[in-house]
Write an enzyme that holds these catalytic residues in place. Structure first.
Site: not given
Length: 337
Positions: A114, A163, A240, A316
């Site tokens: 990730d 998101y 992010y 995931h």
């Protein structure tokens, strides 16, 4: 399974970084040689703890295993400014960590998942001299595309409720998460099992019951909750908020000069790589990803890509869902070096 780990702190790149370590009880590579080191890099919403199974398994096979809480996560310091979470900052932390606990000019094996995979790609771009080989999971490497910013791309794919798009406004998603509660937020993320995008529309209901998958225990949840209640979500979400900067200009901080970044537009990862992804991982279903992986473009950008493993039925969080299988993949690959 021995789940005891050594926990240490080290000052790196201006912050105090926490990391867990598990060393082998034996070595079979000669008494005068230290054991090979594996550096594990976690994603969101995780911590060093996500690698507990691999650390136990691989330390029993003679590796020294190290897993930090990345900048802003868990017990590692969290700078206040969102600008302090670019890829350059985080890679700098890892270089400092390796130099401090492994040794200057020592190469390490790296495993990422990730966000940890993104950081691992960038570590290999910036400091290939530090990495023996890489096993990366979930997120592919794509070189800079000066015509396409990630946030705009995701909005075009999934809309404003995606998101990552919802994470962009400072403080907004943190306030929503505070109302929902830390445990519920983490459960929503960790138990998400859908190949479609994660959507967080304003006013989203969280009333539906959540069942724990077999790989996630009540103890695991309590551990994650205890750390996120202490450090909050702002640090992790700040990654992010730097996605456009991470992809386009992480080498030059705020500089957005096209001419300067042109030199990096065709950069390749020149470290031996094994890539693993689940066929039920939402990242595998991002538009264009399967074609990118299987039709040669991935290999063109990562010329030393030795193997791509697509795990049938895998989601995931592969390393937690199928710990023994992933540990074997890692060991089998690193054993060739």
């Amino acid at each position: 399974m021995d789940l005891t780990f050594t926990h240490r702190f080290v000052k790196v790149n201006g912050i105090n970084m926490h990391f867990a370590e598990k060393t082998p009880s034996f070595t079979d590579n000669g008494a005068s040689r230290p054991p090979p080191v594996i550096l594990f890099l976690h994603g969101f919403p995780e911590l060093w703890y996500t690698w507990r199974h691999q650390m136990v398994a691989l330390s029993s096979l003679g590796y020294r295993t190290i897993a930090p809480d990345l900048r802003g996560y868990g017990d590692t310091e969290a700078p206040e400014s969102a600008d302090a979470y670019t890829s350059l900052h985080v890679v700098g932390d890892l270089i400092g960590l390796v130099d401090a606990v492994v040794g200057d000019r020592e190469k390490v094996f790296v495993v990422g998942h990730d966000w940890g995979a993104i950081i691992a790609w960038h570590l290999c771009l910036l400091r290939p001299d530090m990495v023996k080989a890489l096993v990366n999971m979930s997120v592919v490497f794509e070189p800079w595309n000066l015509k396409r910013k990630p946030i705009s791309m995701f909005k075009s794919f999934y809309g404003d409720d995606y998101y990552i798009c919802r994470f962009q406004e400072y403080g907004e998603i943190e306030a929503e998460f505070a109302k929902v509660g830390t445990e519920r937020v983490l459960l929503e993320m960790l138990t998400y099992r859908n190949t479609g995008p994660i959507l967080l529309p304003k006013g989203k209901s969280y009333d539906d019951p959540v069942s724990l998958p077999s790989w996630l225990t009540e103890y695991d949840v309590k551990y994650y909750v205890s750390k996120y209640e202490k450090s909050g979500f702002t640090g992790p979400v700040n990654y992010y908020r730097n996605m456009d900067r991470v992809t386009i200009n992480f080498c030059f901080a705020r500089c957005r000069t096209w001419e300067m970044m042109g030199a990096f537009s065709n950069a390749q990862v020149k470290v031996p790589v094994k890539f693993i992804i689940g066929d039920q991982d939402l990242t595998y279903h991002i538009p264009g990803t399967k074609k990118y992986i299987h039709e040669g473009r991935f290999k063109s950008h990562v010329p030393l890509l030795d193997e791509v493993v697509v795990i049938k039925g895998g989601g995931h969080f592969l390393h937690e869902e199928r710990p023994d299988e992933i540990s074997k993949h890692i060991h089998d690959y690193f054993l060739t070096f």
